[in-house]
Write an enzyme that holds these catalytic residues in place. Structure first.
Site, PDB file in Angstrom:
ATOM      1  N   ASP A  83      12.314   0.631  -0.536  1.00  0.00           N
ATOM      2  CA  ASP A  83      11.302   0.718  -0.152  1.00  0.00           C
ATOM      3  C   ASP A  83      11.164  -1.670   0.246  1.00  0.00           C
ATOM      4  O   ASP A  83      11.178  -1.307  -1.501  1.00  0.00           O
ATOM      5  CB  ASP A  83      10.291   1.280  -0.942  1.00  0.00           C
ATOM      6  CG  ASP A  83       8.787   1.116  -1.096  1.00  0.00           C
ATOM      7  OD1 ASP A  83       8.374   0.889   0.832  1.00  0.00           O
ATOM      8  OD2 ASP A  83       7.929   0.427  -1.197  1.00  0.00           O
ATOM      9  N   HIS A 177      -1.637  -3.886  -0.832  1.00  0.00           N
ATOM     10  CA  HIS A 177      -0.981  -3.319  -2.290  1.00  0.00           C
ATOM     11  C   HIS A 177      -1.966  -3.915  -3.484  1.00  0.00           C
ATOM     12  O   HIS A 177      -2.426  -4.547  -3.603  1.00  0.00           O
ATOM     13  CB  HIS A 177       0.577  -3.798  -2.206  1.00  0.00           C
ATOM     14  CG  HIS A 177       1.262  -3.314  -1.080  1.00  0.00           C
ATOM     15  ND1 HIS A 177       1.024  -4.303  -0.094  1.00  0.00           N
ATOM     16  CD2 HIS A 177       2.200  -2.664  -1.219  1.00  0.00           C
ATOM     17  CE1 HIS A 177       2.214  -3.189   0.816  1.00  0.00           C
ATOM     18  NE2 HIS A 177       2.495  -2.071   0.203  1.00  0.00           N
ATOM     19  N   HIS A 205       1.148   1.865   4.646  1.00  0.00           N
ATOM     20  CA  HIS A 205       1.222   0.913   2.887  1.00  0.00           C
ATOM     21  C   HIS A 205       0.322   1.033   2.077  1.00  0.00           C
ATOM     22  O   HIS A 205      -1.188   0.649   2.482  1.00  0.00           O
ATOM     23  CB  HIS A 205       2.515  -0.650   2.773  1.00  0.00           C
ATOM     24  CG  HIS A 205       3.882  -0.215   3.028  1.00  0.00           C
ATOM     25  ND1 HIS A 205       4.475  -0.524   2.485  1.00  0.00           N
ATOM     26  CD2 HIS A 205       4.040   0.723   4.180  1.00  0.00           C
ATOM     27  CE1 HIS A 205       5.909   0.090   3.161  1.00  0.00           C
ATOM     28  NE2 HIS A 205       5.576   0.897   3.797  1.00  0.00           N
ATOM     29  N   SER A 208      -2.679   3.708  -2.804  1.00  0.00           N
ATOM     30  CA  SER A 208      -3.815   3.758  -3.582  1.00  0.00           C
ATOM     31  C   SER A 208      -4.850   3.280  -3.773  1.00  0.00           C
ATOM     32  O   SER A 208      -5.751   3.822  -4.454  1.00  0.00           O
ATOM     33  CB  SER A 208      -2.700   2.728  -4.817  1.00  0.00           C
ATOM     34  OG  SER A 208      -1.025   3.835  -5.489  1.00  0.00           O
ATOM     35  N   ASN A 227       2.466   6.139   1.466  1.00  0.00           N
ATOM     36  CA  ASN A 227       3.345   5.460   0.006  1.00  0.00           C
ATOM     37  C   ASN A 227       2.210   5.520  -0.937  1.00  0.00           C
ATOM     38  O   ASN A 227       1.081   4.668  -0.147  1.00  0.00           O
ATOM     39  CB  ASN A 227       3.665   4.258   1.062  1.00  0.00           C
ATOM     40  CG  ASN A 227       4.956   3.670   1.824  1.00  0.00           C
ATOM     41  OD1 ASN A 227       4.823   5.203   1.920  1.00  0.00           O
ATOM     42  ND2 ASN A 227       5.048   3.483   1.776  1.00  0.00           N
ATOM     43  N   VAL A 228       2.558   6.177  -1.177  1.00  0.00           N
ATOM     44  CA  VAL A 228       1.500   5.823  -2.675  1.00  0.00           C
ATOM     45  C   VAL A 228       2.310   5.227  -4.118  1.00  0.00           C
ATOM     46  O   VAL A 228       3.557   6.105  -4.915  1.00  0.00           O
ATOM     47  CB  VAL A 228       1.094   7.397  -3.322  1.00  0.00           C
ATOM     48  CG1 VAL A 228      -0.314   6.780  -4.777  1.00  0.00           C
ATOM     49  CG2 VAL A 228       0.442   7.324  -2.037  1.00  0.00           C
TER      50      VAL A 228
END
Length: 281
Positions: A83, A177, A205, A208, A227-228
């Site tokens: 990643d 992010h 991305h 979260s 993506n987490v």
């Protein structure tokens, strides 16, 4: 080229309109927890190792081989993915170790340089049956290098995918992010426009910081790979702290890493259900 394990997971999900969870591995317990959660959910999963994590471990091989071993022993399909790699040498090492996919991130470079570098990585990886993700339109918050307001242009995305031959595209649609609150607002109309513009799966991305209902709407609008990382780290750390507060004399790390691993497994199982929306592939 033959399908890589990543393509075997992401491709069917994209065609079915469901999401795939891609979760970041920081240490062995993360990999074990992510796979345990996937087995509980009965869903495939992607283990991701970032360039930041490679620096933390002093190299890719120790954590990479550990993740590959956990993936091989899993009872559900598991792919191992590099990643946010900005180093071409690191991409080459991941391919040599047996990773089935890489994300090459040249998004901070001028568009022409991003295109040229990504095209070269894509050619190298495809010659070795490795799936490639790239990024266009910086996702906010990555090491402070990206502006949070950036958005990916659909026409530019279409041209970029055609010129580079990548297998998936990470796009900027409102997430950032390392968010510790889940209040990001996604541009779902842009997600739909990007889905119509490109013929490869889209990647979100910074997930979260996105609430579960918003993640489900993003998948419905056209996102596939989600993506987490930070959210799982929050669960890991909270569980470890809870144990240590209750057992202040504890010295055996297995005593608090075990509950932390279990907390991540529970979170992964739940998130995979959210992303899948209850529909069978």
């Amino acid at each position: 080229m033959p399908l890589s394990p990543t393509d075997e997971i992401v491709g069917p999900a994209a065609r079915a309109g469901v999401g795939v969870g891609a979760f970041n591995v920081v240490q062995l317990e993360h990999a074990e927890a992510i796979v345990a959660g996937a087995e509980t959910a009965g869903r495939p999963v992607i283990l991701q190792i970032s360039e930041n994590t490679v620096r933390y471990h002093g190299g890719l091989e120790p954590i990479g081989l550990a993740a590959l071993a956990v993936a091989r022993a899993a009872l559900v399909p598991v792919a191992v993915h590099l990643d946010h790699a900005e180093s071409v040498d690191l991409v080459h090492e991941a391919v040599r170790l047996g990773f089935s996919s890489v994300m090459f991130d040249a998004s901070t470079l001028p568009y022409k340089d991003n295109l040229r570098g990504t095209r070269e990585v894509s050619a190298y990886c495809h010659a070795r049956d490795v799936w490639v993700e790239a990024e266009l339109g910086e996702v906010g918050g990555k090491d402070g290098a990206h502006a949070p307001g950036v958005r990916t242009d659909p026409a530019e995305a279409r041209d970029f995918v055609a010129a580079t031959g990548v297998d998936a595209l990470a796009v900027a649609v409102g997430s950032s992010h390392a968010m510790t609150t889940r209040d990001a607002v996604l541009d779902l109309a842009l997600v739909a426009a990007l889905r119509d513009a490109v013929d490869v799966p889209l990647v979100l991305h910074g997930s979260s910081g996105v609430a579960e209902a918003e993640l489900a709407r993003a998948v419905a609008a056209g996102m596939t790979k989600v993506n987490v990382s930070t959210y799982l780290n929050q669960q890991f750390t909270r569980a470890a702290r809870t144990y240590l507060r209750a057992h202040p004399s504890a010295v055996d790390p297995r005593k608090y890493l075990g509950p932390a691993r279990d907390a991540v497994a529970d979170a992964v199982a739940h998130l995979l259900g959210v992303l899948h929306g209850g529909r069978a592939l």
